[in-house]
Each structure stands twice: as structure tokens, then as C-alpha cells.
Write a protein that holds these residues in place. Structure first.
Motif, mmCIF file in Angstrom:
data_model
loop_
_atom_site.group_PDB
_atom_site.id
_atom_site.type_symbol
_atom_site.label_atom_id
_atom_site.label_comp_id
_atom_site.label_asym_id
_atom_site.label_seq_id
_atom_site.Cartn_x
_atom_site.Cartn_y
_atom_site.Cartn_z
ATOM 1 N N LEU A 94 0.819 -1.211 0.000
ATOM 2 C CA LEU A 94 0.000 0.000 0.000
ATOM 3 C C LEU A 94 0.856 1.265 0.000
ATOM 4 N N ASN A 95 2.060 1.160 0.535
ATOM 5 C CA ASN A 95 2.950 2.315 0.565
ATOM 6 C C ASN A 95 3.299 2.786 -0.856
ATOM 7 N N GLN A 96 3.283 1.873 -1.819
ATOM 8 C CA GLN A 96 3.560 2.275 -3.202
ATOM 9 C C GLN A 96 2.508 3.242 -3.736
ATOM 10 N N TRP A 97 1.336 3.268 -3.109
ATOM 11 C CA TRP A 97 0.288 4.224 -3.493
ATOM 12 C C TRP A 97 0.297 5.436 -2.566
ATOM 13 N N LEU A 98 0.697 5.260 -1.318
ATOM 14 C CA LEU A 98 0.734 6.378 -0.374
ATOM 15 C C LEU A 98 1.766 7.421 -0.785
ATOM 16 N N GLN A 99 2.943 6.985 -1.166
ATOM 17 C CA GLN A 99 4.001 7.949 -1.495
ATOM 18 C C GLN A 99 3.599 8.891 -2.636
ATOM 19 N N PRO A 100 2.994 8.402 -3.731
ATOM 20 C CA PRO A 100 2.530 9.335 -4.765
ATOM 21 C C PRO A 100 1.402 10.255 -4.285
ATOM 22 N N ILE A 101 0.564 9.780 -3.360
ATOM 23 C CA ILE A 101 -0.488 10.633 -2.795
ATOM 24 C C ILE A 101 0.152 11.802 -2.044
ATOM 25 N N LEU A 102 1.126 11.515 -1.200
ATOM 26 C CA LEU A 102 1.797 12.564 -0.437
ATOM 27 C C LEU A 102 2.515 13.545 -1.360
ATOM 28 N N ALA A 103 3.146 13.018 -2.397
ATOM 29 C CA ALA A 103 3.836 13.881 -3.361
ATOM 30 C C ALA A 103 2.844 14.771 -4.103
ATOM 31 N N ARG A 104 1.703 14.221 -4.483
ATOM 32 C CA ARG A 104 0.693 14.998 -5.208
ATOM 33 C C ARG A 104 0.087 16.065 -4.307
ATOM 34 N N LEU A 105 -0.184 15.735 -3.047
ATOM 35 C CA LEU A 105 -0.725 16.728 -2.113
ATOM 36 C C LEU A 105 0.207 17.935 -1.997
ATOM 37 N N ALA A 106 1.507 17.683 -2.025
ATOM 38 C CA ALA A 106 2.486 18.768 -1.881
ATOM 39 C C ALA A 106 2.474 19.733 -3.057
ATOM 40 N N THR A 107 1.827 19.368 -4.163
ATOM 41 C CA THR A 107 1.783 20.252 -5.330
ATOM 42 C C THR A 107 0.633 21.257 -5.260
ATOM 43 N N PHE A 108 -0.256 21.110 -4.293
ATOM 44 C CA PHE A 108 -1.365 22.052 -4.124
ATOM 45 C C PHE A 108 -0.916 23.210 -3.229
ATOM 46 N N ASP A 109 -1.511 24.379 -3.413
ATOM 47 C CA ASP A 109 -1.212 25.517 -2.548
ATOM 48 C C ASP A 109 -1.635 25.216 -1.113
ATOM 49 N N GLU A 110 -2.816 24.616 -0.976
ATOM 50 C CA GLU A 110 -3.330 24.206 0.335
ATOM 51 C C GLU A 110 -4.138 22.925 0.146
ATOM 52 N N PHE A 111 -4.162 22.100 1.185
ATOM 53 C CA PHE A 111 -4.987 20.887 1.142
ATOM 54 C C PHE A 111 -5.468 20.546 2.537
ATOM 55 N N TRP A 112 -6.538 19.767 2.555
ATOM 56 C CA TRP A 112 -7.146 19.278 3.796
ATOM 57 C C TRP A 112 -7.601 17.860 3.509
ATOM 58 N N VAL A 113 -7.252 16.937 4.371
ATOM 59 C CA VAL A 113 -7.633 15.532 4.199
ATOM 60 C C VAL A 113 -8.464 15.130 5.399
ATOM 61 N N SER A 114 -9.645 14.568 5.142
ATOM 62 C CA SER A 114 -10.512 14.209 6.263
ATOM 63 C C SER A 114 -11.322 12.954 5.989
ATOM 64 N N HIS A 115 -11.739 12.358 7.084
ATOM 65 C CA HIS A 115 -12.603 11.179 7.042
ATOM 66 C C HIS A 115 -14.043 11.631 6.846
ATOM 67 N N ILE A 116 -14.786 10.816 6.110
ATOM 68 C CA ILE A 116 -16.214 11.057 5.927
ATOM 69 C C ILE A 116 -16.912 9.711 6.122
ATOM 70 N N TYR A 117 -18.064 9.725 6.721
ATOM 71 C CA TYR A 117 -18.786 8.470 6.930
ATOM 72 C C TYR A 117 -19.389 7.971 5.619
ATOM 73 N N ARG A 118 -19.513 6.670 5.520
ATOM 74 C CA ARG A 118 -20.006 6.017 4.302
ATOM 75 C C ARG A 118 -21.332 6.611 3.821
ATOM 76 N N GLU A 119 -22.208 6.926 4.754
ATOM 77 C CA GLU A 119 -23.527 7.463 4.393
ATOM 78 C C GLU A 119 -23.416 8.793 3.645
ATOM 79 N N ALA A 120 -22.363 9.533 3.888
ATOM 80 C CA ALA A 120 -22.173 10.834 3.222
ATOM 81 C C ALA A 120 -21.294 10.725 1.980
ATOM 82 N N ASN A 121 -20.841 9.515 1.658
ATOM 83 C CA ASN A 121 -19.936 9.309 0.528
ATOM 84 C C ASN A 121 -20.592 8.433 -0.541
ATOM 85 N N GLY A 122 -21.907 8.501 -0.602
ATOM 86 C CA GLY A 122 -22.674 7.601 -1.461
ATOM 87 C C GLY A 122 -22.374 7.697 -2.940
#
Length: 138
Positions: A94-122
Motif C-alpha cells: 500500500l505504501n507504493q500508493w501512499l508515497q505518490p499521494i503525499l507527493a501529489r498533495l504537496a503540489t497544491f497551494d493548500e490541502f485538507w484531508v478528512s474522514h467522511i462516513y459512508r452514508e455521506a460518501n454515497g
């Protein structure tokens, strides 16, 4: 709903088994909660965790492709959210996918990562499952 000047990506991954045929779903919305673009894509054989990581990465890539500078990333699997926040260490697979996620996040001016419950992610959930159900013509 994201703040003015921000966009939001909801993401989800689904697997018919664990592992089995899998799909990802992403929805990019503007600050008025209007859908800018959505993705439903079959990714082949993967675990549900791998599909979630891949959906998060694809959602971030979509945001960058469309010129987003401030992004909120929301997903329902705490394993992914905790890994992105560096609160847990994923397996090497799974780390092979995490590292590109972290690298991509760093290319944004600002970012926020949060959990959402399944019912709200339909919608993202629907798109990820739709990808598995659709026959691939290739």
C-alpha cells in the motif's frame, strides 16, 4: 461544502472480493458543491485497501489536471486517512500508493484531508461499484 476558492474530492474504492476485480470512484466538486467531473474506472484485481488508495490518488490527479490549487480530500476508509496523516504505516504494497499521494498533495497551494462516513460518501461509493459492474469492452 468546501470554502470559497476550494474544491473537494470524494473518493472510494471497491473490490468484488479481497482481492478481486476492483474499481474506483471520484467526484470533484467546486465551492458551491457543483460536480465538476466524476470518474468511475475499473482497475483490475486489487484489495479493497489498494482500491481506496488508488481512488485517492486518482482524485488528486483529477484536481491537478483541472487546475485546482486548494483541495479537500474526503474518504471513508480510516486506514487511508490515517496513513496520509502519517498516523499509521501501511504495508509495503500500500505504501507504493501512499508515497505518490503525499507527493501529489504537496503540489497544491493548500490541502485538507478528512474522514467522511459512508452514508455521506454515497456518490463516490456508487461510482466505484459501477466500475466493477460494467463490462470492459477492451
Amino acid at each position: 461544502m468546501p470554502k470559497d476558492g476550494w474544491s473537494k474530492v470524494n473518493f472510494d474504492g471497491a473490490s468484488a472480493g479481497n482481492p478481486d476485480q476492483s474499481g474506483i470512484g471520484c467526484i470533484l466538486r467546486d465551492s458551491n458543491a457543483l460536480c465538476i467531473k466524476e470518474i468511475s474506472k475499473k482497475i483490475g484485481v486489487a484489495t479493497n485497501n489498494e482500491a481506496e488508495f488508488r481512488a485517492a490518488l486518482r482524485g488528486l490527479q483529477l484536481g491537478k489536471e483541472l487546475g485546482v490549487q486548494r483541495i479537500r480530500l474526503e474518504g471513508e476508509l480510516l486506514n487511508v486517512i490515517n496513513a496520509i496523516h502519517c498516523n499509521s504505516i501501511p504495508t509495503w504494497r500500500l505504501n507504493q500508493w501512499l508515497q505518490p499521494i503525499l507527493a501529489r498533495l504537496a503540489t497544491f497551494d493548500e490541502f485538507w484531508v478528512s474522514h467522511i462516513y459512508r452514508e455521506a460518501n454515497g456518490e463516490a461509493d456508487r461510482l466505484s461499484k459501477l466500475a466493477i459492474a460494467v463490462d470492459d469492452p477492451t
